[in-house]
Every structure is written in C-alpha cells, then in structure tokens.
Design a protein around this motif. Structure first.
Motif, PDB file in Angstrom:
ATOM      1  N   VAL A 165     -87.169 -55.026 107.838  1.00  0.00           N
ATOM      2  CA  VAL A 165     -87.613 -55.393 109.177  1.00  0.00           C
ATOM      3  C   VAL A 165     -86.495 -56.074 109.960  1.00  0.00           C
ATOM      4  N   LYS A 166     -85.759 -56.964 109.316  1.00  0.00           N
ATOM      5  CA  LYS A 166     -84.679 -57.666 110.012  1.00  0.00           C
ATOM      6  C   LYS A 166     -83.656 -56.690 110.586  1.00  0.00           C
ATOM      7  N   LEU A 167     -83.341 -55.649 109.818  1.00  0.00           N
ATOM      8  CA  LEU A 167     -82.382 -54.656 110.307  1.00  0.00           C
ATOM      9  C   LEU A 167     -82.912 -53.945 111.550  1.00  0.00           C
ATOM     10  N   GLN A 168     -84.210 -53.709 111.610  1.00  0.00           N
ATOM     11  CA  GLN A 168     -84.772 -53.015 112.764  1.00  0.00           C
ATOM     12  C   GLN A 168     -84.794 -53.887 114.014  1.00  0.00           C
ATOM     13  N   LEU A 169     -84.817 -55.184 113.814  1.00  0.00           N
ATOM     14  CA  LEU A 169     -84.793 -56.097 114.954  1.00  0.00           C
ATOM     15  C   LEU A 169     -83.383 -56.508 115.345  1.00  0.00           C
ATOM     16  N   ALA A 221     -86.222 -62.556 113.787  1.00  0.00           N
ATOM     17  CA  ALA A 221     -86.370 -61.856 112.510  1.00  0.00           C
ATOM     18  C   ALA A 221     -86.366 -62.835 111.347  1.00  0.00           C
ATOM     19  N   GLY A 222     -85.493 -63.838 111.436  1.00  0.00           N
ATOM     20  CA  GLY A 222     -85.417 -64.817 110.361  1.00  0.00           C
ATOM     21  C   GLY A 222     -86.686 -65.631 110.227  1.00  0.00           C
ATOM     22  N   LYS A 223     -87.263 -66.047 111.347  1.00  0.00           N
ATOM     23  CA  LYS A 223     -88.462 -66.889 111.293  1.00  0.00           C
ATOM     24  C   LYS A 223     -89.692 -66.102 110.834  1.00  0.00           C
ATOM     25  N   ILE A 224     -89.722 -64.815 111.112  1.00  0.00           N
ATOM     26  CA  ILE A 224     -90.840 -64.005 110.610  1.00  0.00           C
ATOM     27  C   ILE A 224     -90.906 -64.088 109.090  1.00  0.00           C
ATOM     28  N   PHE A 225     -89.727 -64.183 108.444  1.00  0.00           N
ATOM     29  CA  PHE A 225     -89.704 -64.188 106.985  1.00  0.00           C
ATOM     30  C   PHE A 225     -89.341 -65.548 106.391  1.00  0.00           C
ATOM     31  N   SER A 226     -89.406 -66.576 107.215  1.00  0.00           N
ATOM     32  CA  SER A 226     -89.288 -67.943 106.696  1.00  0.00           C
ATOM     33  C   SER A 226     -90.519 -68.719 107.138  1.00  0.00           C
ATOM     34  N   ASP A 227     -90.574 -69.110 108.402  1.00  0.00           N
ATOM     35  CA  ASP A 227     -91.719 -69.876 108.892  1.00  0.00           C
ATOM     36  C   ASP A 227     -93.033 -69.105 108.735  1.00  0.00           C
ATOM     37  N   ALA A 228     -93.005 -67.805 109.005  1.00  0.00           N
ATOM     38  CA  ALA A 228     -94.233 -66.997 108.977  1.00  0.00           C
ATOM     39  C   ALA A 228     -94.292 -66.072 107.772  1.00  0.00           C
ATOM     40  N   ALA A 229     -93.521 -66.360 106.737  1.00  0.00           N
ATOM     41  CA  ALA A 229     -93.463 -65.464 105.578  1.00  0.00           C
ATOM     42  C   ALA A 229     -94.833 -65.194 104.957  1.00  0.00           C
ATOM     43  N   PRO A 230     -95.710 -66.193 104.786  1.00  0.00           N
ATOM     44  CA  PRO A 230     -97.022 -65.884 104.197  1.00  0.00           C
ATOM     45  C   PRO A 230     -97.817 -64.880 105.025  1.00  0.00           C
TER      46      PRO A 230
END
Length: 808
Positions: free
Chosen positions: A285-289, A555-564
């Motif tokens: 996902v990060k690569l797509q963003l 992209a980073g926060k989607i998989f850190s802050d919002a990872a769950p």
C-alpha cells in the motif's frame, strides 16, 4: 422466467413466515451503505422526514408520501427515485445505482417487500437525544480502532474438528446456536473450490484426479502451496485488489482535458507482480501512495503510483469560471479521499465534506486536512528510466503546463467566438509554448525520450472540437509501450481566476498546499485553512504532515497509528473474497453505520497474527483455505437454514456463482483456447482474437465491456467493497447466443471428434468441462440428445450448466 423465480424465492404462502434471505443479501446492504447516512431514525432531523432503517419508516415514507407500495412496483416512488425517472427526486444523489441493483429492488417490492426490521424502541424518559455524531473522545474508544491481539485458547465441544486457529472461533459460535459444522467437502469438489479461489479457474480432470488420488496426508496442503506459488495466483488476487483500487484505463468521458491513461496497464502488471512476490501488505500500500518518496525504491516500482496517477478525473473546460473549475478540481480530490479512506481504512471520511460527520468521529477539518495531501499531488507520466531529480521535477511541471496550453490554443483556435479577444490569448500562449520548447530542447541530447514525449504538445495538429495534444478521439484510448508510467509528482494546484474569460490551473512544482475548509463543500466559500493531517481520531501522535504533500507520512500512519484498523480491513476483505461474505458485512465502512463483525474475536485474532506474520497475504490465504471451516461441504441442511438462513455463522460453505473473470477464464481453459501470455497492454474483451485471461481485458470507465457489465463488474469510478452477484436475462442470452460461447463449444466438439462413438465423446466432454465422468443416466440422456442434436450443441449445454457456472 428470471422474475418468476425471484418472486418464488421471496413470497411466502399465507400464514407462513416470509423468506427474508433476499432482503438480507440484496436490499439491506444497499440501504446501509447508500441511504442511512441521510435517512435514519438515529438522526435528529432525517432528510425529507424519511427513515429507511425500519420497515415502518420505509412504508410510511416522508414529506412526499409513501415510498413503496408492496406488490406494486410502478406505484412505488422509491423505485422512481432509484431509476432517476424524476428530475426533482433522484436517489442516491451521489450517483445512480447499477441497473442490477435497481432490478433487485423491483423484484423485492413486487414480491411484497418482505422486511424483518422492526421499529426502534421508544426512548425512555430522560433518555439521550437522537444520535448527532460521536465526539473524538468517544471515537477513540470505537471497537474498530482498538489494538488487535492474539486470542487465547477457545473452548469447544469438539476440539478434534479444528484444523487450525480459525476453526475454534467458528465452532464455538455454532455451538451457542445448537448447530454443528457441515461434513468436509468431497476431495474433488475441494480441488475445484481451491483452484478457483487461488488461481481463478477450475482445474482439469487430470489435475482433480491427481489430487484426489494422492495418498499423502498433507496432499491438500501441498496443493495449496503449489497454487500459491503459481504465477496465476497474482492474476487472481491482483484482480481482487483492483476492485478496491478502482482500476480503470480512462475517464468517464472522452473530452480533451481527460484523455485515457496510456500506461494504466503498467499499474495492473505491477499489482500482479507484487501479489505474486508476496510484497508485505503494508509496503504494498505504501508504494501505491508514495513510491516516489520512499528511499531506495527501484524505478520500476513507480508503476505502483497508478493508484493515484490513473484515478478518475472530471472534464474541466477552462472557459468556465474559477468557481466551476475549482469545484471540479475538488471533486477529483474528493474521489482520492474516498478511495483511500474507504478502501484502506473502512472510514467514510468523504461524508465530512460539507459538515462534521453525522455519525462517526470525523470533523470536517479532518476531511480538508486530507484534501491538502491530494491538492499537493498532480498526475503525470513519469519515466521508468533514471532522470536527475531536478530535471524530472521540471519535466513534470512542463508536461502539465504544456498540456493545458496546447489544449487552450486548440480550443480557442477552433471555437474563437466563445471567448472575447481570443486571438490575443492564443498568440500569448503560443509564445509561451515556444519558450518552453526551447527550454526542453536543451535536454534533447541527455534525455531524448523525455523530449519525444513532450513533442506532441508543440506539434499538436488542430482537431475539430478542441482536441488537444494530438490525441484525437480515435487514438485517445490507445495504450503505449513507451518507457513511461502513469504516476504522480509533488506539486500544489491552484485555480487561477485572474482572467474572467479563461481559467487556468497553476502548478507549483515541489510545493505543498494546505486547504481551507470549504463551507458546504463550495469552492467559492473558503474558510479557515487547516494543515495537512491524519484523521485525529486515529492519530497516536502529532497528526500533522510536515514533508511535501504528506503522502509518505499518510502511508506511514496508516500502518503505525491506524495499523489495527488497516489490518482488520484487509483481513475482512480477504475473508469475504474467500467465503463470499465478510466477517463485517460492510467492508468499506467500519463506522457507526456499518455492521458489527459476526465473529469479532476471530477478526482480531486473525488481524493480529497477520501483522505478526509480516503482513503476508500468502500466509493469510493459506491460513484461511487450510481451515476446516473453508473445507466444509456447501450442501444446505434444514437445521442450519432454520437457525441461520444467511449462513452468518458459517455452518456450511457458501455456494456462489463464479465472477465474470473466473467464468470466462474457465471456459477458455476447458475449451483449450486460453492463452497464458502475461502482462502488457490490455486487449479488447469483445474481440474474438482475445484469448488471454480476463484480467488483461481493457477496463473502461466510460464504455464498459458489455460482458463485464452483464456479470456485475464493479464500477471503476469508485472503490468497491464487494460485488453484487445477480441473475439476469442478459446473462442467459450471453450463454445462448454469444460468439464467445459458440466458439468454445465448437473447439470442444472438434477436440472430441476423434473419439470412436457418442458415448466416448460425451465422457470426454464431461471430463473437459465439468472435470468428472457422467453418471449412467447423464450418459444415456446425452446420447439420446445427440440423435437430433450436434456434439457442439451438447458442449454448449454443459458450458451453461449451474455446475459449470457455480463455485462448489
């Protein structure tokens, strides 16, 4: 006939309880996702005084009277609104629903509108007022935002049934309802199921028998591993992701300002390759963003930016006013916000465009905090060869500026009378084009391919109707093999209204832009400027984005802050793609208006273990398809139907019709026509010469292939939470009359022609098409049919059977 069958399923004899299955499967999900936001008894002031979340509210109607009259479709105003028959009442206002969905409502109303919903209980004295939204403090406690954790052991009455950690959760729920799981599916049926699921077509007779006769105790696990390692796995599961990514290769209309994406196919190919390589979902996902902003990213991964760079855009006639052009531009950014938040986070942030979200903890400022990210991101064709960063930044700016200038020159030259003093403007713009040409030519020796890609803007032939950049209506959809890809670059976009006759969009390369809150979503009514930021309710630290557009930080926060949340969303989607029904019935809405999970502990446990296993999608697939839950037979059982008609508890496997890709690919494969050529520009699905897998068929947002449209392909204008599987006469006509089906039948007839007699030919046909031998009765009936019919006709009969069309 189709209508009759639908009504028979819906209507109950007098005195008997009506069957609510159709309502639960086809009607309620649409009401939840498209209607409740404005028409709910939970709202303090529902629009039109009309509630759609109870049966009584639906029957009562609103300020304009009754919405439906059970049994009378033509007298039901709801249908007129859904059909867009009335100019003053068109619902939903965001866009007309697919014809197949409207047909479901027609069938349901004609059958008497069976509806199990009851009115909400009357509020007690002193009770809280109707729901007006959720505070940020309350929102942070919402179930979907909480950390995920691996569950401990789950007690069940029959621990021997479980194959892995998924099964105890399912069995425990079944036992609370006095139910037992179904027996394991026959090995040959299981082979068909897992082939369709993992590689997207049914197996051959030989493949089925090789598995069914393998004596190894781990034969099934070995088959699963082999399919997951197949290059065709990426074609199957890449297509699933494309539904979420609203993959398309053009725009909904064909004006000169929004030509087709010449390199969208490269994004599709990147998805397939990434899925095959099991790129961890978070990186995927990060690569797509933000592939262009991630250090060490290979140039080839810029193809991933097609997620944003080939997104749908609206036509912007630059002769329109600043406010109108600005409105179209914000509509483009709105689409990006919706795609990212619903697709990746299951949050309906786009509902906060005009006001704070009516249900979820999403203030309007969060919406415009995300809009700034996309207002700072511009689509462009980026080279797949190395270019100095400063040169590429200038090239990207030049490409967009030259496109607008060439379009404008051509437009006013052909339609000069529509703009006052057009000649002076055209002369000025031509002068600017020439200046940019001279600048670009300085790079001719070092970067000849870049300059070749720009030449169309200063050599654009004049086309009638304002066709710009040498892209006439005939070749605008043509894909290209040049070494470029549809992507994005960092640039703030501003609407320039200084000329009352002509409105340009100004690009400020390398600069970000914070957006003002637009009152009621109106571009002409800017308010307070808000910094680019992550939704506050999800933020675990400073929500503001500091670097460039903020795409990489997002992209980073989607998989850190919002990872769950992100993990729950993709696990739920994958579960739904495997079982035909997700654990959360609204896969793109985990908010207040969405459904709660049927198995919340299972969802959390699976999401936690998915993260623990490095966000590996192949691990997730293997865990699901090797479970005892997945291996169940799909036969109905009376006890299960009485206790859980919708099979929410998974007491059996859900039988389903094949999606269009699996059906078409299976037909090509069984008839020996399938070309396994992978990758490259898309082919026309209507062409009889196109024998490649359906994933390589062209996906048009403006003129969808009739085959895709007839078989419930999702609208590529917006992220899709799932597919609405329907049965329509057009599908039957395709099976009966299409050249595609007739050609497949003819190929099969030719293949079995050398067999010594009709009995042998029929047996081989059964093996080729259905993957099994015929029963004695089937064999006798077939030979009897051949007394007056042809072997090609009989092959067509088998190709159109439910056994072929359905997923076991």
């Amino acid at each position: 006939m189709i209508l009759f069958l639908s009504l028979a399923l819906l209507t109950a004899p007098p005195g008997e309880t009506p069957d609510f299955t159709f309502f639960e499967a086809k009607i309620r999900p649409v009401l939840v996702s498209k209607c409740y936001g404005c028409h709910s008894s939970k709202l303090a002031a529902p629009k039109g005084e009309f509630n759609l979340d109870t049966r009584d509210g639906l029957l009562k109607g609103g300020a304009t009277g009754a919405a439906i009259i059970p049994g009378k479709t033509e007298d039901s105003r709801l249908l007129k609104a859904l059909r867009y028959d009335e100019t003053e009442l068109q619902m939903p206002p965001s866009g007309k629903l697919p014809d197949a969905v409207i047909a479901d409502f027609e069938h349901w109303i004609a059958a008497g509108a069976p509806d199990p919903r009851t009115a909400p209980a009357a509020p007690a004295a002193g009770a809280a007022p109707a729901l007006k939204g959720m505070s940020l403090e309350e929102g942070k406690k919402w179930w979907a935002f909480q950390p995920v954790r691996i569950a401990g052991s789950v007690r069940t009455g029959d621990p021997s049934w479980a194959k892995n950690a998924i099964d105890p959760f399912i069995l425990a729920k079944l036992e609370t309802q006095g139910l037992k799981p179904s027996p394991a599916a026959d090995l040959r049926i299981l082979a068909r199921r897992v082939y369709v699921d993992l590689v997207g077509y049914k197996p051959s007779y030989e493949e089925i028998e090789a598995f069914a006769t393998d004596p190894a105790p781990d034969a099934y696990e070995k088959l699963v591993d082999r399919l997951l390692s197949s290059e065709h796995y990426g074609e199957r599961w890449g297509r699933h992701w494309m539904d979420v990514a609203r993959f398309g290769e053009d725009n909904p209309t064909g004006e000169a300002t929004n030509p087709a994406y010449r390199f969208a196919w490269r994004y599709r190919d990147w998805i397939i390759e990434a899925v095959n390589n099991d790129v961890p979902y978070d990186k995927f996902v990060k690569l797509q963003l933000a592939a262009d902003l991630m250090s060490g990213t290979p140039r080839d991964d810029l193809r991933a930016l097609g997620y944003l760079g080939a997104a749908p855009v609206h036509h912007k006639d630059l002769r329109l006013s600043e406010q109108v052009v600005g409105g179209f531009l914000t509509d483009d950014w709105d689409e990006r916000i919706d795609a990212v938040t619903r697709g990746l986070l299951g949050m309906t942030v786009a509902c906060a465009r005009c006001h704070d979200h009516k249900f979820d903890a999403i203030p309007t400022k969060d919406y415009y905090g995300l809009m700034g990210v996309f207002a700072s991101t511009m689509k462009v064709e980026r080279p797949l060869f190395d270019v100095e960063p400063e040169v590429e930044l200038r090239y990207s700016w030049l490409q967009n500026r030259l496109f607008d200038l060439a379009y404008s020159v051509n437009l006013l030259t052909n339609e000069a009378s529509t703009v006052v003093d057009s000649a002076a403007r055209v002369a000025l713009w031509k002068s600017e084009i020439e200046a940019h040409r001279q600048e670009a030519l300085q790079l001719q020796e070092r970067y000849p391919k870049l300059i070749a890609n720009l030449e169309r803007y200063w050599n654009a032939p004049r086309q009638r109707g304002g066709d710009a950049a040498g892209l006439n209506r005939r070749n605008r959809g043509a894909a290209s093999n040049e070494p470029f890809t549809n992507a994005v670059f960092e640039a703030a976009q501003h609407v320039d209204g200084s000329d009352p006759q002509f409105t340009f969009i100004r690009y400020k390369a390398g600069e970000p832009r914070d957006m003002p809150v637009l009152k009621a979503g109106n571009a002409a009514a800017p308010g307070e400027i808000v910094p680019r930021h992550f939704p506050i309710v999800l933020a675990q630290s400073d929500p503001n984005f500091q670097n460039g557009s903020g795409r990489l930080e997002l992209a980073g926060k989607i998989f850190s802050d919002a990872a769950p949340l992100a993990a729950r969303i993709i696990v739920n989607r994958v579960w739904g793609w495997h079982f035909g029904k997700p654990l959360v019935g609204t896969p793109s809405d985990f908010g207040v208006q969405g459904e709660k999970p049927t198995h919340p502990e299972l969802l959390d446990d699976l999401a936690a273990r998915f993260i623990q296993h490095g966000w590996s999608l192949k691990w997730l697939h293997r865990e699901i398809v090797t479970s005892a839950t997945y291996r169940q037979a799909s036969h109905p059982r009376q006890a299960g139907l009485q206790a859980d008609a919708a099979n929410s508890l998974l007491w059996r496997m859900n039988p389903r019709r094949l999606d269009v890709e699996a059906y078409r690919d299976t037909l090509l494969r069984v008839s020996g026509q399938l070309s396994e050529t992978m990758y490259g520009p898309s082919d026309d699905l209507q062409s009889p010469r196109n024998l490649r897998r359906t994933v390589y068929g062209r996906v048009s947002r403006g003129r969808m292939s009739p085959l895709l449209r007839n078989y419930d392909f999702p609208d590529p204008m917006q992220t899709a939470g799932g597919r609405e599987m329907t049965t329509t006469p057009l599908q039957q006509l395709f099976v009966m009359n299409s050249t595609f089906i007739h050609d497949a039948a003819a190929e099969l007839a030719e293949a079995v022609a050398p067999e010594p007699n009709d009995y042998a030919r029929v047996q081989v046909l059964f093996r080729k098409i259905l993957g099994r031998d015929p029963t004695p009765k089937e064999l006798d009936l077939a030979v009897e049919f051949l007394q007056g019919g042809t072997i090609a006709q009989y092959a067509q009969v088998l190709l159109s059977t439910n056994e072929e069309i359905f997923w076991p």
